[in-house]
Design a protein around this motif. Sequence first.
Motif, PDB file in Angstrom:
ATOM      1  N   GLU A 149       0.757   0.521  -4.500  1.00  0.00           N
ATOM      2  CA  GLU A 149      -0.157   1.158  -5.000  1.00  0.00           C
ATOM      3  C   GLU A 149      -0.385   2.356  -4.901  1.00  0.00           C
ATOM      4  O   GLU A 149       0.368   3.255  -3.836  1.00  0.00           O
ATOM      5  CB  GLU A 149      -1.718   0.541  -4.026  1.00  0.00           C
ATOM      6  CG  GLU A 149      -1.689  -1.107  -4.258  1.00  0.00           C
ATOM      7  CD  GLU A 149      -2.643  -1.447  -3.308  1.00  0.00           C
ATOM      8  OE1 GLU A 149      -3.390  -2.868  -3.931  1.00  0.00           O
ATOM      9  OE2 GLU A 149      -2.733  -1.195  -2.537  1.00  0.00           O
ATOM     10  N   SER A 161       1.180  -1.183  -0.215  1.00  0.00           N
ATOM     11  CA  SER A 161       0.248   0.492  -0.017  1.00  0.00           C
ATOM     12  C   SER A 161       1.049   0.474  -0.501  1.00  0.00           C
ATOM     13  O   SER A 161       2.474   0.917   0.284  1.00  0.00           O
ATOM     14  CB  SER A 161      -0.511   0.370   1.492  1.00  0.00           C
ATOM     15  OG  SER A 161      -0.162   0.104   2.498  1.00  0.00           O
ATOM     16  N   SER A 162       0.184   2.419  -0.062  1.00  0.00           N
ATOM     17  CA  SER A 162       1.497   3.782  -0.764  1.00  0.00           C
ATOM     18  C   SER A 162       1.448   3.970   1.190  1.00  0.00           C
ATOM     19  O   SER A 162       2.635   4.919   0.920  1.00  0.00           O
ATOM     20  CB  SER A 162       0.532   4.373  -1.311  1.00  0.00           C
ATOM     21  OG  SER A 162      -1.108   4.890  -0.228  1.00  0.00           O
ATOM     22  N   THR A 218      -0.036   1.087 -11.205  1.00  0.00           N
ATOM     23  CA  THR A 218       0.913   0.847 -10.116  1.00  0.00           C
ATOM     24  C   THR A 218       2.563   1.624  -9.876  1.00  0.00           C
ATOM     25  O   THR A 218       2.499   1.228 -11.378  1.00  0.00           O
ATOM     26  CB  THR A 218       0.953  -0.395  -8.900  1.00  0.00           C
ATOM     27  OG1 THR A 218       1.296  -1.122 -10.047  1.00  0.00           O
ATOM     28  CG2 THR A 218      -0.442  -0.173  -8.518  1.00  0.00           C
ATOM     29  N   SER A 258      -5.075  -2.999  -1.297  1.00  0.00           N
ATOM     30  CA  SER A 258      -4.309  -3.071   0.488  1.00  0.00           C
ATOM     31  C   SER A 258      -4.895  -2.088   1.373  1.00  0.00           C
ATOM     32  O   SER A 258      -5.356  -2.490   2.431  1.00  0.00           O
ATOM     33  CB  SER A 258      -2.891  -3.224   0.259  1.00  0.00           C
ATOM     34  OG  SER A 258      -2.019  -4.401  -0.421  1.00  0.00           O
ATOM     35  N   SER A 259      -5.446  -0.931   1.262  1.00  0.00           N
ATOM     36  CA  SER A 259      -5.312  -0.362   1.669  1.00  0.00           C
ATOM     37  C   SER A 259      -6.629   0.108   2.344  1.00  0.00           C
ATOM     38  O   SER A 259      -7.778  -0.435   3.530  1.00  0.00           O
ATOM     39  CB  SER A 259      -4.825   1.682   1.912  1.00  0.00           C
ATOM     40  OG  SER A 259      -3.878   1.578   1.415  1.00  0.00           O
ATOM     41  N   GLY A 301      -0.048  -4.593   2.791  1.00  0.00           N
ATOM     42  CA  GLY A 301       0.382  -5.209   1.020  1.00  0.00           C
ATOM     43  C   GLY A 301       0.189  -6.742   1.258  1.00  0.00           C
ATOM     44  O   GLY A 301      -0.850  -7.312   1.647  1.00  0.00           O
TER      45      GLY A 301
END
Length: 385
Positions: free
Chosen positions: A262, A211-212, A239, A268-269, A275
Amino acid sequence: MRYLAGLLLSLLAVPAFAREAPPQPILTLAADAEARWVPFELTSQDQIRFTLSLDGRPVTAVLDTAVSVTAVSRAYAGRTKLRTRGDGSAAAIGGSVGIEWADIGSIVLGGLRRTGGSVAVLDLAQAAIGGDAGVEMLVGIDMVGGYALDIDYPARRFRLLQSGRQPFQGAGAPLRVGTDRSFYLTEMWLDGLRLRPMVIDTGDGGTVTLSSDAWRTRGRPETRMTSTMSHGLGGPVVTDLTMLPELRLGTLAARDVPLNVERADGYSSGIGVAGRIGSGLLKRYRLLLDPKAGHMILAPGPEAAMVPLRSTSGLLVEARDGMLVVLHVMKGGPGEAAGWRAGERICSVDGEAPTGDWLAGEPGRTVALGLCGGGVRPLTLAAFY
């Protein structure tokens, strides 16, 4: 066929489905289950494709440990006249998907027999399963999560065992099933930081996706990044992409690992994890998933030390009707510098019929790409991430 810049990148995952109360299935593992290996092939996007029996019919399926409920395609349900009920939706990579439900009689998978219960019914986008129109079923954690799952990627076979069995030695990492029984969950170490929970996702053809938010905790803004595109059940996803020199799973050190990051508010978030770890990495090992015993075991296979291909063209393309169609132009790559755009079509490479072997070719090589609308555009390959 897809040529994804010489990289095997794809996403196939569905989270826990909101659903009405189904009839409960009965799962029985045969006494000789250890001898009942299920042979499989890897799709072009590294997903595990095999054949099982559903109500006495052979069905081509994908083993997807990030699918919480086993599902069949709408096409299969229609052809076999399954009676469907309900009208809901679930979040998936790339967007939401509509789902219904259908009761079934039995599923036989190696030494495991499931009697009764229901399966989800949904559209299986071909782009998310390697363009394979023959795949009609996803086998999820509701089928396999109660047992030890031995996936011998090098030998292309898997089997189900009673929990506690350890038929081979290897590096260990923690493993559990989430409290809602949706996912296999582990943890990963990157630059001394522990990232958790990480989903073990055999249906994801990528290697590792973060995830970011998880990526930002690493605090390394100087990392060379590009972009890539893949497909989930809900549609295409863009991504960021980089290469990791090393990451750790428990006592295992994996080197030269492609990493997808991402964008904000990514999948994922949305499901509350750091992740996913996909088949692009897992296929390097023989893998034992045993959440009841609290661990996963990884034994290196022939691909464990192989350095993965990197795009040197900066173009993701798909072979279609004798031509290559540009799907995505990678950020900062030669394709972007040369002005390529998604949707453009290539009808020749160096004057010959187009193939994808140049997409990750030797840096410094110049290829002459013939446009289907006329004209030739040179592209000089380069290392850019």
